[in-house]
Enzyme design. Structure first.
Site, PDB file in Angstrom:
ATOM      1  N   ARG A 235       0.802  -1.224   0.000  1.00 52.87           N
ATOM      2  CA  ARG A 235       0.000   0.000   0.000  1.00 52.87           C
ATOM      3  C   ARG A 235       0.831   1.268   0.000  1.00 52.87           C
ATOM      4  NH1 ARG A 235      -4.893   0.078   4.104  1.00 52.87           N
ATOM      5  NH2 ARG A 235      -5.137   2.034   2.971  1.00 52.87           N
TER       6      ARG A 235
ATOM      7  N   ASP B 158      -3.001   0.409  -3.955  1.00 53.16           N
ATOM      8  CA  ASP B 158      -3.996   0.398  -2.884  1.00 53.16           C
ATOM      9  C   ASP B 158      -5.326  -0.074  -3.450  1.00 53.16           C
ATOM     10  OD1 ASP B 158      -5.742   0.890  -0.804  1.00 53.16           O
ATOM     11  OD2 ASP B 158      -4.942   2.882  -0.352  1.00 53.16           O
TER      12      ASP B 158
ATOM     13  N   VAL C 223      -4.132 -11.428  -3.654  1.00 54.48           N
ATOM     14  CA  VAL C 223      -4.216 -11.794  -2.239  1.00 54.48           C
ATOM     15  C   VAL C 223      -4.793 -10.659  -1.406  1.00 54.48           C
ATOM     16  CG1 VAL C 223      -2.905 -12.702  -0.270  1.00 54.48           C
ATOM     17  CG2 VAL C 223      -2.162 -13.238  -2.598  1.00 54.48           C
ATOM     18  N   ALA C 224      -4.575  -9.422  -1.845  1.00 52.07           N
ATOM     19  CA  ALA C 224      -4.996  -8.252  -1.063  1.00 52.07           C
ATOM     20  C   ALA C 224      -6.509  -8.234  -0.873  1.00 52.07           C
ATOM     21  CB  ALA C 224      -4.555  -6.967  -1.764  1.00 52.07           C
TER      22      ALA C 224
ATOM     23  N   TYR D  37     -16.996  -8.473   5.945  1.00 56.04           N
ATOM     24  CA  TYR D  37     -15.985  -9.387   5.428  1.00 56.04           C
ATOM     25  C   TYR D  37     -16.627 -10.525   4.643  1.00 56.04           C
ATOM     26  CZ  TYR D  37     -11.915 -12.452   5.220  1.00 56.04           C
ATOM     27  OH  TYR D  37     -10.898 -13.259   4.777  1.00 56.04           O
TER      28      TYR D  37
ATOM     29  N   LYS E 281     -15.964 -10.976   0.597  1.00 57.52           N
ATOM     30  CA  LYS E 281     -15.301 -12.151   0.027  1.00 57.52           C
ATOM     31  C   LYS E 281     -16.246 -12.964  -0.853  1.00 57.52           C
ATOM     32  CE  LYS E 281     -11.588 -12.931   0.703  1.00 57.52           C
ATOM     33  NZ  LYS E 281     -10.363 -12.381   0.058  1.00 57.52           N
TER      34      LYS E 281
END
Length: 352
Positions: free
Chosen positions: A36, A76, A96-97, A182, A186
């Site tokens: 970031r 970012d 992955v971020a 979350y 996802k």
């Protein structure tokens, strides 16, 4: 697979990201790693920010084989166009971020919107690069709840056909906005990636999602990673982490576990296998919080292990996912090794 090919890893200073970068460098890949903030390379007004950034950059640059094989890029998820330079020239991209908490005042209303915008931008950058063959997304098993959509109760199995229903009848499981955001983030992001289709000429990206279980084991970081903290919460008596463990069990019936080393090997398996696409759940164990409690109490009597799981709803759900192993992947770490390595990790960094 020629190991001199270029790959991109987003979120490279996180728990999984940093471990993945190390393993890729060990195998000879050239890695474009995003983080970031690269402001440590320049002047910064915040001494705390400077120290944090220095630590992250030092972690990556200090990895074996990084000289000449590791390139750092500032990117970012809240400004997703940043990722394009890092993706240029790469054959494979590991995304992955993920935003763990929403940034107030940003252009997005919540972390789900930010995550989706990031996914869309990264997929477009992969297409524009003209070199990317496959995109591998680090998903989470929170997207794979066996809860019955628009019904009460749960299915009796959990595999790649399981999808967490995002409706009002499911809302009672969410402890707070953090867990809800979350799960939504996802789930929506993974569904969007899997909706990608090649053009009529068969041209385009191959996409793979790896919904990973609760990740344990050691770390390259100087602190106990969040997922490891959840896994050892019955030893540390960290109430917030323990609530996350209970939440995961209520969401999925039991708790899928996987070692960070197996997670990273699974990611690399997904670029070294010539024919792989779609969704593959990634976990080597499926156990209850009571099983974890009993193991710690038996093998680590020096700790006052937290007793009782009164807030967990008991469900007899079977883990039936075999897709990854059917492709030839082999897990190296069992339940005992995951739990032991998590305790060793916390001890090494001084948290227990």
């Amino acid at each position: 697979m020629e190991k001199n090919c270029k790959v991109c890893v987003t979120g490279s200073t996180g728990y999984i990201g940093s471990y993945l970068v190390k393993k890729l460098l060990d195998k000879g890949y050239t890695v474009h790693a995003t983080l970031r903030d690269l402001s440590t390379l320049f002047l910064t007004l915040s001494a705390i920010s400077l120290l944090e950034n220095e630590s992250k950059v030092r972690l990556l640059k200090g990895l074996p084989h990084s000289e000449g094989k590791l390139l750092l890029f500032e990117a970012d998820i809240y400004n997703p166009i940043d990722f394009e330079p890092a993706i240029q020239g790469c054959q494979f991209v590991f995304h992955v971020a993920t935003p763990l908490a929403h940034e107030a005042g940003s252009q997005y209303k919540d972390s789900s919107e930010a995550s989706l915008a990031g996914i869309k931008s990264i997929m477009m950058a992969c297409e524009r690069a003209g070199t990317v063959r496959r995109l591998i997304y680090t998903a989470s098993v929170v997207s794979a709840s066996p809860f019955k959509d628009h019904q009460s109760g749960f299915n009796d199995f959990m595999d790649e056909t399981s999808w967490t229903p995002l409706n009002d009848s499911f809302a009672y499981l969410f402890l707070d906005h953090y867990h809800k955001d979350y799960v939504y983030s996802k789930t929506l992001a993974e569904k969007y990636i899997l909706s990608y289709r090649k053009n009529e000429n068969g041209e385009g990206l191959e996409v793979v999602t790896l919904p990973c279980g609760l990740v344990g084991g050691d770390t390259l970081q100087s602190f106990t990673p969040g997922s490891v903290g959840v896994l050892i919460s019955q030893v540390t008596h960290n109430e917030n982490a323990f609530k996350s463990l209970q939440f995961l069990e209520n969401l999925l019936g039991k708790i899928p576990l996987v070692h960070v080393d197996d997670v990273c090997e699974a990611h690399i398996f997904c670029i070294e296998n010539d024919s792989i696409s779609g969704r593959y759940l990634c976990a080597s164990s499926f156990i209850s919080s009571k099983d974890i409690e009993d193991y710690y109490a038996l093998h680590y009597p020096e700790f006052n292990v937290k007793q009782g799981n009164v807030d967990v709803v008991k469900k007899d759900i079977k883990w039936t996912s075999t897709k990854l192993c059917d492709k030839g992947f082999v897990y190296k770490y069992d339940t005992k090794m995951i739990l032991d390595d998590s305790i060793k990790c916390a001890r090494r960094v001084g948290d227990i």
